[in-house]
Design a protein around this motif. Structure first.
Motif, short mmCIF file in Angstrom:
data_model
loop_
_atom_site.label_atom_id
_atom_site.label_comp_id
_atom_site.label_asym_id
_atom_site.label_seq_id
_atom_site.Cartn_x
_atom_site.Cartn_y
_atom_site.Cartn_z
N GLU B 424 50.34 35.82 -9.74
CA GLU B 424 49.51 36.17 -10.89
C GLU B 424 50.23 35.94 -12.20
O GLU B 424 51.46 35.93 -12.26
CB GLU B 424 49.13 37.65 -10.78
CG GLU B 424 48.31 37.93 -9.56
CD GLU B 424 47.92 39.39 -9.50
OE1 GLU B 424 47.67 39.97 -10.57
OE2 GLU B 424 47.89 39.94 -8.40
N ASN B 425 49.46 35.76 -13.23
CA ASN B 425 49.99 35.74 -14.59
C ASN B 425 51.00 34.63 -14.84
O ASN B 425 52.06 34.85 -15.41
CB ASN B 425 50.66 37.10 -14.90
CG ASN B 425 50.58 37.42 -16.38
OD1 ASN B 425 49.91 36.73 -17.12
ND2 ASN B 425 51.28 38.45 -16.79
N ILE B 426 50.68 33.43 -14.40
CA ILE B 426 51.51 32.28 -14.79
C ILE B 426 50.57 31.19 -15.30
O ILE B 426 49.39 31.22 -15.06
CB ILE B 426 52.35 31.71 -13.62
CG1 ILE B 426 51.45 31.32 -12.45
CG2 ILE B 426 53.42 32.68 -13.20
CD1 ILE B 426 52.17 30.54 -11.40
N SER B 427 51.14 30.21 -15.98
CA SER B 427 50.29 29.15 -16.51
C SER B 427 50.79 27.76 -16.14
O SER B 427 50.35 26.78 -16.71
CB SER B 427 50.18 29.27 -18.03
OG SER B 427 51.46 29.30 -18.58
N VAL B 428 51.72 27.67 -15.21
CA VAL B 428 52.29 26.36 -14.89
C VAL B 428 51.83 25.87 -13.53
O VAL B 428 52.52 25.11 -12.86
CB VAL B 428 53.83 26.40 -14.92
CG1 VAL B 428 54.30 26.47 -16.33
CG2 VAL B 428 54.35 27.56 -14.11
N ILE B 429 50.62 26.28 -13.14
CA ILE B 429 50.19 25.94 -11.78
C ILE B 429 50.02 24.44 -11.61
O ILE B 429 50.13 23.93 -10.49
CB ILE B 429 48.90 26.70 -11.42
CG1 ILE B 429 48.76 26.80 -9.90
CG2 ILE B 429 47.68 26.03 -11.97
CD1 ILE B 429 49.71 27.74 -9.28
N ASP B 430 49.78 23.70 -12.68
CA ASP B 430 49.60 22.26 -12.48
C ASP B 430 50.90 21.57 -12.07
O ASP B 430 50.88 20.58 -11.34
CB ASP B 430 48.99 21.58 -13.73
CG ASP B 430 49.69 21.99 -14.98
OD1 ASP B 430 50.00 21.11 -15.79
OD2 ASP B 430 49.92 23.19 -15.16
N SER B 431 52.06 22.11 -12.52
CA SER B 431 53.33 21.56 -12.02
C SER B 431 53.46 21.82 -10.53
O SER B 431 53.93 20.96 -9.78
CB SER B 431 54.52 22.18 -12.73
OG SER B 431 54.25 22.42 -14.06
N VAL B 432 53.05 23.03 -10.13
CA VAL B 432 53.13 23.37 -8.70
C VAL B 432 52.23 22.43 -7.91
O VAL B 432 52.61 21.89 -6.87
CB VAL B 432 52.70 24.83 -8.47
CG1 VAL B 432 52.71 25.17 -7.00
CG2 VAL B 432 53.59 25.77 -9.23
N ALA B 433 50.99 22.21 -8.44
CA ALA B 433 50.05 21.33 -7.73
C ALA B 433 50.61 19.93 -7.61
O ALA B 433 50.57 19.31 -6.54
CB ALA B 433 48.72 21.31 -8.49
#
Lengths: 157, 727
Positions: B424-433
């Motif tokens: 929760e509460n992160i904004s870098v999910i596109d790097s993870v994807a």
């Protein structure tokens, strides 16, 4: 070199401010409010150094007042903390158990003491004794002047 | 008589907390009248109050003239008030600054030490290029003042002067150098401070001072002075290679013997920042490492913070030293102070090795999934988005270093990446994807293909990802990776599971997801459906399943068609049309006519692989190709032709100055009679004009004299050749 020096309480009211670099009034206001909000949100166990833009804010909390000095990237933060501590010690000695009220009402003297300690962002004098001596001498001078003035006015001189 | 003093003002403000603004407004009105008073006492008190209000944020630039008036008083108490007001309110645009020049000059020459000091203090706050230029001579004379109190002030002030008026440096440098040998330590400290500041801009110029500085450092017992000199040496060392050999032993000695942490820190920091430590011997490096360790485990948070910063610099010089610090860095990840944790985090990538990777990443993951009862202690961990993003980015960097060289177990890593989607509460999910996509594509030819396909199905089916908080923060975007991979590597999917997968790709919650995911889903649906039809052998009993699935898909695609995103609509339409065609024309039982399906399947044939940067170079040049052969023998001449004329024109175009075309003025020549007429008219209008400033009889005659003269000036057309610009 210390770029600016602020003293403020927990509600963000500024008690002392000194700017050692030429900055426009508008920028001064912005930087002051930014710096104050950054420092006030820090908690007890956290370290006294915060990075803010191109400065490093070195601050220390003494009772209800924060004293903050903004130094440059290559300055020694520990020494800056020492300088702040030295200033508070001298204020304490001069006002006798200094509290926020003393600094509010004694604004003139506080600035006088600051001018003995730091000029153009550099430490001028490290000895507490010489600074308090100089300040007392200046106060004496003033009293002398006032005395002479009142005597002159009442035609006794 | 009844004016408020400063103390009264402050008391008033504190008493009127509710209507502070109006109270201060009324005080300001009083101040404006008081400050214009002729009584210096009243003026000074008003100025004091104004200075106080200035600190609260009220503007006082309108009173700058009065400030100068109070500054020029002969009484010390008023002068002091004036100078303080000037220091707090003057800036480079203040117009009364030129009035201050003589005033400050006078005060500097005063025989009263404290007045001179006052002027120097004030000057340091308000100095401008003009003031600097006018006062530099006085300042230089004062450098030899009998009192060290004044000397040190002048020295320190000089730096400000140099910033405003650089020529002053050349003038004052000899005297400045002499101050290094001053009797009084405070003056020496001031001089070293100024030289230190100057050396940050131009270290070369101050190399000749090294012998003097070395002597001062060896004989100094004042920590403030020693710290400054160490800093100065660190600035000079990169310019002079021989300096390192001389100064490092001294540093080593000082580092060992000092008990002052600030001094020890300064020595360490200077050595590391300047690169001096590269030339240090083993014992000095070992000593520095030991001292740094002490800092990092100290109780004082400041020392920990500074120790870690110094360590991150040291690691860039000596990467191998990090192994000595691994344990304490990992400990610091649990620090109370978030900024210290961040510093420790920055160091983690440097110390990760194959065996340590998995435990470290697991530890970092544990920070992201903290339990509820940890909140009161570390409440920032959960709410500080930056910090959490930092941790996630760290995990990704550590693992992807050297193309995943340090990872031994890719199943574990895929598992980690999928779990990161639920943080929760992160904004870098596109790097993870992106990373998940990258890892899986690289694994496409390995036995792990089955594993990650299963994992993607799991991700798809996991209802938790559809929660509002994840959709809002963009965590659900990881589903586009799942959809893409399932579509692309559909051949690994077990045919029996396909119905289930298709069902999951078309649930009602899908329309809540973002457009990227929806687009990905539509294509995946198409690919998987086609594959399913191709591979399944339908008979009488299973034809219902076929009809059911196809109609369900067509039905669900309507969901996508009504989406607000235009691309989703576009693709959904495409998919729907294809499905319609298949439903109409394809009879699954007569499996001889599979060409339609194969045709569509061919649209998705071929593998999309990552291409290495150097791949182009690896392509062998065909033997028949001669790269040096001229393509068109006449090309050179053509190019030359274009070259000259084009180049010439462009050259002249850029060089020609822009000239505005002005209409030529025609000067009409007036005859004598017309001149008389004009003059008479002028005089008449002058007489009639009540506002015209008439001259005396004397000047009138003078005027007429000039007027006569004016008539005698010959009028000649004015020509001047400005030189030809365009040929």
């Amino acid at each position: 070199m210390i770029n600016f020096f602020l003293s403020f309480n927990r509600h963000g009211k500024v008690r002392l401010n000194r700017w050692y670099v030429p900055i426009s009034n508008r920028d001064k206001k912005k930087i002051t409010s930014d710096a104050i909000s950054t420092v006030i949100s820090r908690k007890k166990g956290m370290c006294n150094i915060v990075e803010y833009k191109e400065y490093k804010l070195v601050y220390k909390r003494y009772a209800s007042l924060y004293f903050l000095a903004a130094v440059e990237e290559d300055d020694n933060e520990l020494i800056t903390l020492e300088i702040i501590h030295r200033l508070v010690q001298i204020l304490d000695e001069y006002f006798g158990n200094v509290c926020e009220l003393d600094i509010i009402y004694g604004m003139q003297e506080a600035y006088m003491i600051m001018d003995e300690l730091i000029i153009s962002g550099e430490l001028l004098e490290s000895s507490k004794k010489s600074i308090t001596r100089a300040v007392h001498k200046m106060n004496e001078k003033e009293h002398e002047e006032q005395l002479v003035e009142t005597l002159k006015q009442s035609n006794l001189l | 008589m009844f004016e408020k003093s400063l103390a009264d003002l402050i008391r008033g403000i504190r008493a009127n907390k509710k209507n502070e603004a109006s109270f201060i407004a009324s005080c300001l009105e009083e101040i404006t009248t008081e400050i214009k008073s002729n009584d210096i006492d009243v003026k000074a008190v008003a100025l004091q109050k104004l200075t106080y209000l200035n600190m609260m944020g009220y503007d006082m630039t309108w009173a700058s003239f009065h400030v100068v008036e109070v500054m020029s008083s002969s009484k010390f108490q008023y002068k002091r008030i004036g100078y303080l007001a000037a220091a707090q309110s003057f800036n480079k645009d203040t117009d009364v600054l030129m009035l201050c020049t003589n005033l400050i000059k006078k005060d500097l020459a005063s025989n009263k030490m404290y007045e001179t000091a006052l002027a120097l203090n004030g000057l340091s706050q308000i100095v401008t290029p003009d003031l600097a230029r006018d006062l530099i001579d006085d300042l230089l004379k004062m450098m030899n003042h009998s009192q060290p109190y004044i000397r040190k002030r002048v020295v320190v002030l000089l730096y400000k002067v140099f910033l405003q008026y650089p020529e002053a440096l050349i003038m004052s440098y000899p005297k400045l150098k002499d101050k290094l040998e001053d009797q009084h330590t405070s003056v020496v400290i001031a001089t070293v401070s100024v030289i230190c500041e100057l050396a940050t801009h131009n270290p070369r110029n101050y190399l000749p001072l090294v012998p003097q500085l070395y002597n001062i450092l060896s004989s100094s017992n004042n920590n403030w002075l020693s710290i400054k000199i160490v800093k100065l040496f660190a600035l000079l060392a990169p310019e002079e290679p021989r300096l390192a050999k001389k100064i490092l032993p001294v540093f080593g000695l000082l580092l060992e013997s000092t008990s002052a942490t600030s001094f020890a820190y300064e020595i360490l920091n200077s050595m590391i920042k300047s690169g001096l430590i590269k030339q240090a011997n083993q014992s000095l490096i070992a000593l520095s490492v030991e001292k740094l360790k002490e800092f990092i485990v100290d109780r004082d948070a400041n020392l920990r913070y500074l120790g870690l910063s110094a360590l991150s610099e040291l690691i860039t010089i000596f990467p191998q030293l990090v192994t000595a610090f691994t344990d304490i860095i990992l400990e610091r990840l649990d620090d109370i102070d978030l900024s210290i944790r961040r510093k420790a985090l920055d160091l983690v990538p440097a110390m990760v090795t194959k065996p340590t990777l998995m435990p470290i990443v697991d530890k970092l993951m544990s920070y992201l999934f903290k339990e509820e009862d940890e909140w009161f202690n570390n409440i920032n961990i959960f709410t500080d988005k930056d910090y959490r993003n930092c941790i996630v980015n760290n995990i990704l960097t550590i693992c992807s270093k050297d193309k995943y060289a340090n990872i031994t177990n890719f199943q574990w890593y895929i598992y980690i990446l999928c779990n990161l989607a639920f943080v929760e509460n992160i904004s870098v999910i596109d790097s993870v994807a992106k990373q998940l996509m990258d890892v899986c594509i690289r694994l496409r030819d390995t036995p792990l293909k089955k594993f990650f396909i299963d994992k993607m199905v799991e991700l798809l089916k996991n209802k938790a990802i559809y929660e509002k908080k994840f959709i809002k923060s963009g965590n659900s975007d990881i589903l586009y990776v799942a959809a893409y991979l399932l579509g692309e590597y559909r051949s690994t999917i077990n045919v029996d599971n396909i119905e289930d997968i298709l069902f999951n790709l078309t649930t009602n919650e899908v329309k809540e997801l973002s457009e990227i995911v929806q687009n990905s889903y539509i294509i995946a649906i198409l690919k998987i459906y086609i594959y399913w039809v191709l591979k399944s052998d339908f008979n009488e009993s299973s034809i219902d399943a076929y009809k059911q699935i196809t109609t369900m898909l067509m039905d669900k695609l309507q969901l996508f068609i009504v989406s607000s995103d235009i691309e989703v609509q576009d693709r959904a339409n495409l998919a729907l049309e294809i499905l319609n065609k298949i439903y109409e024309q394809y009879d699954p039982i007569n499996s001889t006519d599979k060409k339609l399906i194969e045709g569509i399947d061919n649209l998705f044939k071929g593998e999309l692989k990552p291409v290495a940067k150097k791949a182009q170079k690896m392509v062998p040049i065909p033997t028949e190709l001669d790269l040096d052969k001229v393509i068109n023998p006449e090309s050179q001449d053509i190019l030359n032709e274009i070259g000259t004329s084009f180049a010439d024109e462009t050259k002249y175009f850029w060089k020609a100055k822009l000239r505005a075309v002005k209409p030529k003025k025609v000067i009409k020549e007036l005859s004598k009679r017309e001149l008389e007429e004009a003059r008479r008219k002028r005089n008449q209008s002058k007489k009639n004009n009540p506002f015209y400033l008439d001259f005396d009889e004397d000047t009138k005659s003078q005027n007429s004299f000039y007027e006569a003269e004016i008539d005698n000036i010959p009028i000649v057309p004015f020509t001047y050749k400005f030189g030809t610009l365009i040929k």
